[in-house]
Structures are given as structure tokens and as C-alpha cells.
Design an enzyme around this catalytic site. Structure first.
Site, PDB file in Angstrom:
ATOM      1  N   ASP A   1      -3.524  -0.091   3.311  1.00  0.00           N
ATOM      2  CA  ASP A   1      -2.411   0.534   4.033  1.00  0.00           C
ATOM      3  C   ASP A   1      -2.534   2.060   4.044  1.00  0.00           C
ATOM      4  O   ASP A   1      -2.409   2.699   5.101  1.00  0.00           O
ATOM      5  CB  ASP A   1      -1.089   0.121   3.373  1.00  0.00           C
ATOM      6  CG  ASP A   1       0.121   0.629   4.136  1.00  0.00           C
ATOM      7  OD1 ASP A   1       0.344   0.168   5.270  1.00  0.00           O
ATOM      8  OD2 ASP A   1       0.835   1.503   3.610  1.00  0.00           O
TER       9      ASP A   1
ATOM     10  N   THR B   1       6.875  -2.508   4.503  1.00  0.00           N
ATOM     11  CA  THR B   1       6.331  -3.008   3.240  1.00  0.00           C
ATOM     12  C   THR B   1       7.337  -3.724   2.345  1.00  0.00           C
ATOM     13  O   THR B   1       7.128  -4.878   1.963  1.00  0.00           O
ATOM     14  CB  THR B   1       5.696  -1.843   2.460  1.00  0.00           C
ATOM     15  OG1 THR B   1       4.655  -1.311   3.278  1.00  0.00           O
ATOM     16  CG2 THR B   1       5.112  -2.298   1.131  1.00  0.00           C
TER      17      THR B   1
ATOM     18  N   ASP C   1       1.269  -7.875   3.591  1.00  0.00           N
ATOM     19  CA  ASP C   1       2.618  -7.805   4.154  1.00  0.00           C
ATOM     20  C   ASP C   1       2.631  -7.603   5.663  1.00  0.00           C
ATOM     21  O   ASP C   1       3.527  -8.067   6.355  1.00  0.00           O
ATOM     22  CB  ASP C   1       3.426  -6.696   3.462  1.00  0.00           C
ATOM     23  CG  ASP C   1       2.653  -5.375   3.390  1.00  0.00           C
ATOM     24  OD1 ASP C   1       1.440  -5.351   3.726  1.00  0.00           O
ATOM     25  OD2 ASP C   1       3.252  -4.366   3.000  1.00  0.00           O
TER      26      ASP C   1
ATOM     27  N   TYR D   1       6.553   0.535 -11.557  1.00  0.00           N
ATOM     28  CA  TYR D   1       5.711   0.960 -10.447  1.00  0.00           C
ATOM     29  C   TYR D   1       5.155   2.360 -10.680  1.00  0.00           C
ATOM     30  O   TYR D   1       5.888   3.292 -11.002  1.00  0.00           O
ATOM     31  CB  TYR D   1       6.460   0.924  -9.107  1.00  0.00           C
ATOM     32  CG  TYR D   1       5.506   1.292  -7.998  1.00  0.00           C
ATOM     33  CD1 TYR D   1       4.492   0.406  -7.641  1.00  0.00           C
ATOM     34  CD2 TYR D   1       5.558   2.532  -7.372  1.00  0.00           C
ATOM     35  CE1 TYR D   1       3.563   0.740  -6.676  1.00  0.00           C
ATOM     36  CE2 TYR D   1       4.624   2.874  -6.400  1.00  0.00           C
ATOM     37  CZ  TYR D   1       3.626   1.972  -6.065  1.00  0.00           C
ATOM     38  OH  TYR D   1       2.693   2.312  -5.121  1.00  0.00           O
TER      39      TYR D   1
ATOM     40  N   ASP E   1      -1.917  -4.349   0.560  1.00  0.00           N
ATOM     41  CA  ASP E   1      -0.966  -3.825   1.544  1.00  0.00           C
ATOM     42  C   ASP E   1      -1.654  -3.428   2.863  1.00  0.00           C
ATOM     43  O   ASP E   1      -2.699  -2.782   2.841  1.00  0.00           O
ATOM     44  CB  ASP E   1      -0.270  -2.591   0.932  1.00  0.00           C
ATOM     45  CG  ASP E   1       1.025  -2.242   1.662  1.00  0.00           C
ATOM     46  OD1 ASP E   1       1.083  -2.388   2.898  1.00  0.00           O
ATOM     47  OD2 ASP E   1       1.976  -1.817   0.988  1.00  0.00           O
TER      48      ASP E   1
ATOM     49  N   HIS F   1      -2.895   4.313   7.471  1.00  0.00           N
ATOM     50  CA  HIS F   1      -1.975   5.363   7.913  1.00  0.00           C
ATOM     51  C   HIS F   1      -2.736   6.665   8.182  1.00  0.00           C
ATOM     52  O   HIS F   1      -2.484   7.368   9.153  1.00  0.00           O
ATOM     53  CB  HIS F   1      -0.937   5.666   6.825  1.00  0.00           C
ATOM     54  CG  HIS F   1       0.168   4.663   6.733  1.00  0.00           C
ATOM     55  ND1 HIS F   1       1.065   4.450   7.755  1.00  0.00           N
ATOM     56  CD2 HIS F   1       0.548   3.838   5.732  1.00  0.00           C
ATOM     57  CE1 HIS F   1       1.937   3.526   7.370  1.00  0.00           C
ATOM     58  NE2 HIS F   1       1.639   3.135   6.149  1.00  0.00           N
TER      59      HIS F   1
HETATM   60 ZN   LIG Z   1       2.431   1.452   5.142  1.00  0.00          ZN
END
Ligand SMILES: [Zn+2]
Ligand SMILES: *[C@@H]1O[C@H](CO)[C@@H](O)[C@H](O)[C@H]1NC(C)=O
Ligand SMILES: *[C@@H]1O[C@H](CO)[C@@H](O)[C@H](O)[C@H]1NC(C)=O
Length: 455
Positions: A192, A73, A240, A157, A37, A196
């Protein structure tokens, strides 16, 4: 060079024609699709990835993948596996609201098939084939019964399951199941999460997490080799979207422009989705003058290039922040993000692939993320569902496709003409040679010629 290609083309078509009818593939093709990601395309140039570079050396690299808008995402992962723009697959944000059913969707409340059923992802299509199954390690949507179908093997998940466990289980499923798993996916939350937190320009922290990802790729290859899967498995490693650098003083505070009671906020930043409570025009006018770093669109005026309009889940007003700016409410915190205009290079991920379907050592500049779906269907021998991708854009990556650019095409036409001209000349010369006067042949010719006339 051109002559070589021409020759290869001729031989190739002879070969293809010759082989038709034989079952040339004894093995059912298999594909593993991996997403890290938020792996921004230029991380590959800016950091070191020894394992990933080895993977690419024996496979293909697409340096730049144009993702879909909005750059989030869930929507982008669903576009990769359906080949559809967000307005067509229905996952139009990580946070959604449906006015008719009054249902809410968020990344922690995503299991209602209602949200996913506007499209059919590739793992479902694969499951419907005889003698094939799909497996998934946490790709968004794989733990939801979409059209009443989950992959035969999947995990619910849970972000705290380690990469090693996801890898162990997915490779076990790929090696030991009957009927065989022919399509598998693997999802990992980094880089990811670190992007962030630290921002993509924080070299030290990003170097640490990207080194870890490269190690994961090394482990993946090692594991596939140990299990004897490596030679026959096609592996795609992609992502992504990218990530934008943020700054604490690039904030757009909606509370300074409009009262909470005027609207419901469905999604916040960097693309805010606004559902006006009463007068849409009034809300629009207040937001329009809120910040020069934010574009405000009525739904019907959203630019066509976003392919983000024709769905009830897209709200009546959307706000799009300029790159690096964050839309906030008084109370909200700012962090680095993605989601912006998908034409921005900082939003783009990359794609690398390895396996019997792919060339070795081939580099390609760009494809769209919706092009991945028809390519995957081709590799698996599945009939693609209607989609927004272009198979032709990925032909150069594949060994069984003929791929030429315009210059090469012109070259081939010219060389074909040259070959024809040469042949014609040769024939003319030969003919002339044959008709050169020669005592005996002349006599004979005359005999032959004269006979009918006389007769
Ligand atoms: Zn993100
Ligand atoms: C992975 O496989 C092991 C062994 O079969 C199992 O106990 C574990 O629950 C699996 N992990 C996940 C996340 O499904
Ligand atoms: C994308 O594909 C879907 C399914 O074929 C189609 O309905 C839609 O019109 C396409 N979108 C565009 C912009 O072509």
C-alpha cells in the site's frame, strides 16, 4: 466424469453417516490470517511471485475479492473479520466524527472501543471459547479492548516494527501457548505505502516492493515449517483493497466551489465526508456543480449497492470521485489512492489459502470480502454472528464441502436418470429371461397355478 462425481457423492454420504458420532478431529483447527495492505488483484498477473505461487500451487487462489465501500484500510480490515458491511460494523472511514459524543477517529487515534463496539470481530468470538486464545500482530483493531476483550497476545500498533519481528512473535505465540492460539492475524503495510507513493503502474518501484513481499511469504512458510506448524495450520493470505493510478492533473479542488466556513470536512478523498455548518441544501447545491468527475450524494440518496447509508457516522453529504481523480483543497497534495467505487476492478484484492481445510491447486474467480468471515468461522468451528457474507460462496475452496456448479448439477441429474433407466431395463430383461418357457419350470408353474384353482 459426472458418474465419478455421483459415485464420490454416494460414497461420501455413506462415509459421513458412518463417521458421525466419532470425534473425527483430534486437533483443534488453527488459522492464521495475513494481510498485505493494498495488494491489488492484478499484481499477481503482472509481477513474479515464486513463493506465493508455490503456496497457491498447494492451496487455493481466489483471483478477485470484491471489497466493501468505501475502499479504505480500517473499514475493509474490519469487514474481513466481522463479515459486515461498513454501515453495519461502524468503522465507516479512516477518519470519522460522531456528532453526538463529539468524538474523532483517525488512523492515529483509533483506540477508543466506542468506535469498534458496534461489531464483534472473530478474534473476540474465538477468545470467548473455552480453551482457545487469539493472537495478533497489528491487524487494525487488535490493540483495542473491543467489548472489553483484546487477543491474549497482541502488539500495540507501531509501523516501525519490522516484518521479521511481527512474524517471529506471531509464530512463537502460535507454537508455544497454553491454551493454544487457534486464531492469529498478521498485518503488513506494503504494498500500500509504495502504491500511494509511486502509483501501481510504476513497474520498477512496484517490482522492488512486490519482490520483497514475496520474500516475506517465503520466510513465513519457511518459519512455519521449521516450527512444525505448516502441516496443520490453515493460512489465508489476502488484502483489504487495491490501488488506482493517479495523475497530477486529475484534481477536484473544493476550494474553488465552496467556502471553508460553510462546512466541516471529516474525510477528504476519494470519498469526501461533508458536515454542513448551516444550510445543507445550499452546501449540496454548491458542491453538485463543482466537478463533472465527482458525484455528490445526500446521505439518503447514496446508492443501495454501496451498503453505505444506515449509520450515524456517515455524514449528511458524501462526494465520490471518479476513478483516478483526487479531491483536494487548495493546499493539499495529491498522491495515488484507493477508496473509490468498490465495483472497480482496480479496487479489488485477491485471496490465497493453504492448509488442511483447503483444496490443493484450486482456482476460483471471485468472492466478496464479507464472505471470508463465515468461512473462517466454519474452519474454526465457531458459530458465526449475524453477518452479510454468504458461506456458500466459499464452499468450493473447502475440502469438507460439496461444491458443484449448475452444469455439473444438471449432469448429475441426467446421469442419475441414466443409471435408473439402465437398472430398470436390466430388471425387465431379467424378468423376461426368467419367464422364458422352459420345460420343467413350466410344468412346475402350472402345478403351482393350478392347485389353488382346483382346491
Ligand atoms: Zn492506503
Ligand atoms: C517480540 O518478542 C520479543 C521477545 O519476547 C519482545 O521483546 C518484543 O517486544 C516483541 N515485539 C513486539 C512488537 O511485541
Ligand atoms: C448485514 O447484516 C446485519 C447483521 O445481521 C444486518 O443487520 C443488516 O441488515 C445486513 N445488511 C444487509 C444489507 O442485508
Amino acid at each position: 466424469m459426472f458418474m465419478m462425481k455421483l459415485l464420490v457423492l454416494l460414497l461420501f454420504s455413506v462415509f459421513i453417516t458412518g463417521c458421525r458420532g466419532n470425534s473425527s478431529y483430534s486437533l483443534t483447527p488453527k488459522l492464521l490470517l495475513v494481510s498485505f495492505d493494498g495488494f491489488r488483484a492484478d499484481y499477481l498477473q503482472k509481477y513474479e511471485f515464486p513463493h506465493l505461487q508455490n503456496f497457491i500451487k498447494e492451496g487455493v487462489l481466489v483471483e478477485n475479492v470484491k471489497n466493501v465501500f468505501i475502499t479504505k484500510t480500517f473499514p475493509n480490515h474490519y469487514s474481513i473479520v466481522t463479515g459486515l458491511y461498513e454501515e453495519s460494523h461502524g468503522i465507516v472511514a479512516n477518519s470519522m466524527y460522531d456528532a453526538v459524543t463529539k468524538k474523532h477517529f483517525s488512523d492515529s487515534n483509533d483506540k477508543d472501543p466506542f468506535w469498534w463496539n458496534e461489531a464483534v470481530p472473530i478474534w473476540v468470538t474465538n477468545q470467548l471459547q473455552e480453551n482457545r486464545t487469539s493472537a495478533a500482530a497489528m491487524w487494525p483493531g487488535t490493540d483495542v479492548p473491543i467489548h472489553n476483550t483484546t487477543p491474549s497476545y497482541f502488539m500495540n500498533y507501531n509501523s516501525s516494527v519490522s516484518f521479521a519481528e511481527r512474524l517471529n512473535n506471531i509464530t512463537l505465540w502460535l507454537s508455544n501457548s497454553n491454551p493454544p492460539v487457534t486464531f492469529a492475524t498478521l498485518y503488513w503495510e506494503e504494498p500500500d505505502a509504495s502504491g500511494h507513493k509511486y502509483g501501481p503502474e510504476d513497474k520498477e518501484n512496484m517490482r522492488t516492493v512486490l519482490k520483497e513481499i514475496d520474500k516475506h511469504i517465503g520466510d513465513l512458510v519457511h518459519k512455519l515449517k521449521m516450527l512444525g506448524l505448516w502441516e496443520n495450520l490453515n493460512v489465508i493470505i489476502t488484502s483489504d483493497h487495491g490501488m488506482t493510478q493517479c495523475s497530477k492533473d486529475r484534481l477536484i479542488n473544493l476550494d474553488r466551489c465552496i467556502d471553508h466556513s460553510d462546512y466541516t470536512l471529516i474525510d477528504l478523498t476519494p470519498v469526501a465526508a461533508i458536515l454542513p455548518k448551516r444550510n445543507r441544501t445550499e452546501v449540496y447545491n454548491k458542491l453538485k456543480i463543482c466537478s463533472p468527475q465527482m458525484t455528490v450524494y445526500l446521505k439518503e440518496d447514496i446508492p443501495a449497492r454501496f451498503y453505505y447509508q444506515h449509520n450515524d457516522r456517515i455524514q449528511p453529504i458524501i462526494l465520490v470521485a471518479e476513478e483516478g481523480w483526487t479531491i483536494v483543497l487548495n493546499k493539499s497534495l495529491s498522491k495515488c489512492d484507493h477508496g473509490y467505487d468498490n465495483s472497480l476492478p482496480s479496487m479489488h484484492p485477491f485471496l490465497a489459502a493453504h492448509g488442511p481445510a483447503f483444496h490443493k491447486g484450486y482456482k476460483h474467480s471471485t468472492i466478496n470480502s464479507v464472505d471470508i468471515y463465515p468461512m473462517m468461522c466454519h474452519i474454526l468451528g465457531l458459530k458465526p454472528r449475524p453477518n452479510n457474507g454468504t458461506f456458500g460462496n466459499t464452499k468450493c475452496l473447502l475440502v469438507d464441502q460439496w461444491c458443484i456448479n449448475l452444469l455439473e448439477a444438471i449432469g448429475i441429474v441426467i446421469s442419475a436418470l441414466l443409471v435408473l433407466t439402465t437398472l430398470t431395463c436390466l430388471i425387465i430383461i431379467m424378468k423376461n429371461r426368467l419367464s422364458v418357457p422352459h420345460p420343467f419350470s413350466r410344468l412346475q408353474l402350472q402345478d403351482d397355478d393350478d392347485d389353488p384353482l382346483i382346491g
